[in-house]
Design an enzyme around this catalytic site. Structure first.
Site, PDB file in Angstrom:
ATOM      1  CG  MET A  19      -1.955  -1.141   1.404  1.00 20.41           C
ATOM      2  SD  MET A  19      -2.777  -1.354   2.592  1.00 20.41           S
ATOM      3  CE  MET A  19      -1.603  -2.030   4.188  1.00 20.41           C
ATOM      4  CD  GLN A  72       2.953  -4.507  -5.977  1.00 23.01           C
ATOM      5  OE1 GLN A  72       2.405  -2.847  -5.908  1.00 23.01           O
ATOM      6  NE2 GLN A  72       2.143  -5.592  -5.307  1.00 23.01           N
ATOM      7  CB  CYS A 102      -2.267   0.506  -9.283  1.00 26.14           C
ATOM      8  SG  CYS A 102      -2.253   2.385  -8.360  1.00 26.14           S
ATOM      9  CE  LYS A 141      -2.860  -7.131  -4.438  1.00 28.90           C
ATOM     10  NZ  LYS A 141      -3.939  -4.862  -4.422  1.00 28.90           N
ATOM     11  CG  HIS A 171      -8.266  -6.062  -5.138  1.00 26.91           C
ATOM     12  ND1 HIS A 171      -7.807  -4.505  -4.395  1.00 26.91           N
ATOM     13  CD2 HIS A 171      -9.831  -5.590  -5.512  1.00 26.91           C
ATOM     14  CE1 HIS A 171      -8.795  -3.729  -4.110  1.00 26.91           C
ATOM     15  NE2 HIS A 171     -10.030  -4.523  -4.114  1.00 26.91           N
ATOM     16  CG  ASN A 204      -6.863  -7.961  -2.056  1.00 24.06           C
ATOM     17  OD1 ASN A 204      -6.020  -6.782  -2.903  1.00 24.06           O
ATOM     18  ND2 ASN A 204      -6.317  -7.609  -1.189  1.00 24.06           N
ATOM     19  CG  ASP A 206     -14.385  -5.951   0.401  1.00 21.57           C
ATOM     20  OD1 ASP A 206     -14.087  -5.166  -0.261  1.00 21.57           O
ATOM     21  OD2 ASP A 206     -15.985  -6.915  -0.884  1.00 21.57           O
ATOM     22  N   GLY A 228      -5.181  -5.669   2.940  1.00 21.13           N
ATOM     23  CA  GLY A 228      -4.225  -4.506   3.223  1.00 21.13           C
ATOM     24  C   GLY A 228      -5.538  -3.662   4.229  1.00 21.13           C
ATOM     25  NE  ARG A 229      -9.071  -0.910   1.289  1.00 26.40           N
ATOM     26  CZ  ARG A 229     -10.815  -0.983   0.583  1.00 26.40           C
ATOM     27  NH1 ARG A 229     -11.117   0.519   0.305  1.00 26.40           N
ATOM     28  NH2 ARG A 229     -11.409  -1.898  -0.274  1.00 26.40           N
TER      29      ARG A 229
END
Length: 331
Positions: A19, A72, A102, A141, A171, A204, A206, A228-229
């Protein structure tokens, strides 16, 4: 046992997502301490590495305490990406990861990140060149597609596998979705369950609780999950997931003192890495997340984000420990 090359990651590894402005060495340190199995650096621009830009080069910093780790990289053109991969390999990570996911405009609309999903042959060619250029395992990714009408993730996965990657993280959103709406893991499962797919597939999007991690594991069958988040301000999510997998029980949330202690560690790593002035500045984005849910906390947050002294911040954190009760900890 899930393996990427010779790297053994356990039966259901938990990956920390790369991130921007978050996944730096200090943040990775507290996530590793709480059970993350594989780290990734913030994404690094290929052009920045080639030009030896200070900000890009500093993102190559990795430490033994956080291994295994992948560096990355992202970029729109094949030759700069090949060169950047070689520079990243020299920093001695366990693997090289390519960002094809991204969604931000300044990246995707220049053909990098998720932008390359509009040119799948180029994505395959770029990946193959990077695989040939380095001796480390290469992973990717990506997202489901540019938008709902261009989802070709099964084809993408097969082409990337043919190009030589050794693991793929997906994702479950399109670029058009950005971070909105619910991630669609059915596409991730379709990739994982395809008879031609032999590499590990990580999901990836949620994953924000132990229950969801286990539910998605059982429903969609991925080899592991990337978080992540949900880890921002809450690195304990990794240990909570592992405990739930092992016992079927939920750990209680961390008490206030543990939160304070973790913030102190995060701050210490930040100051050691960037120096007092910059280390303090970069920690300011984290305090709200660490102490979310505590009533009447604003005056202390203001002190934390305006203090310019390491010792002054530590004093404020000690005061927080004495003033607030564990009863106010985030549940």
């Amino acid at each position: 046992m899930v393996r990427i090359g010779n790297l053994e990651l356990g039966d259901f590894p938990l990956l920390l997502a790369p991130m921007e402005d978050v996944s730096d060495p200090p943040f990775r340190a507290v996530c590793k301490a709480n059970g993350a199995d594989l780290m990734y650096t913030e994404f690094i621009a290929a052009e920045g590495l080639i030009r030896h830009a200070d900000k890009s080069v500093q993102k190559l910093d990795i430490y033994d305490y956080e291994r295994p780790i992948g560096i990355q990289i992202f970029g729109a053109e094949i030759e700069p990406m090949r060169e950047a991969a070689a520079i990243a390999e020299a920093a001695n990570p366990e693997l090289i990861d390519i960002n094809y996911g991204c969604p931000v405009k300044k990246v995707a609309c220049k053909g990098a990140g998720a932008g390359i999903l509009l040119d799948i042959p180029k994505m395959q060619a770029m990946t193959a060149e990077i695989v040939k250029r380095v001796n480390l395992p290469v992973t990717v990714k990506t997202r489901l597609g540019w938008d709902h009408d261009t989802i070709k993730i099964v084809e993408v996965a097969k082409r990337l596998q043919d190009a030589g990657i050794q693991a793929l993280t997906i994702h479950g959103r399109t670029r058009q979705q950005m971070y909105k709406g619910e991630a669609d893991w059915s596409w991730i499962a379709e990739v994982k369950n395809h008879p031609d797919i032999r590499i590990p597939i990580f999901g990836n999007g949620d994953i924000d609780s132990p229950q969801k991690a286990v539910d998605y594991w059982k429903r969609f069958g991925t080899d592991g999950v990337m978080i992540g988040r949900a880890a921002i301000g809450y690195p304990w999510i990794f240990r909570e997931i592992k405990h739930y997998i092992a016992t079927g029980e939920l750990l209680p949330p961390p008490g206030l003192q543990e939160r304070v202690d973790t913030v102190k560690e995060h701050l210490r790593f930040s100051v050691e890495w960037k120096g007092e002035k910059q280390g303090i500045c970069e920690m300011r984005t984290h305090y709200t997340n660490y102490f979310r849910g505590i009533p009447n906390f604003k005056p202390y947050r203001v002190r934390l984000v305006t203090s310019e002294s390491y010792e002054e911040i530590r004093t404020t954190l000690d005061e927080i420990s004495s003033v607030f009760s564990d009863a106010y900890s985030l549940a």
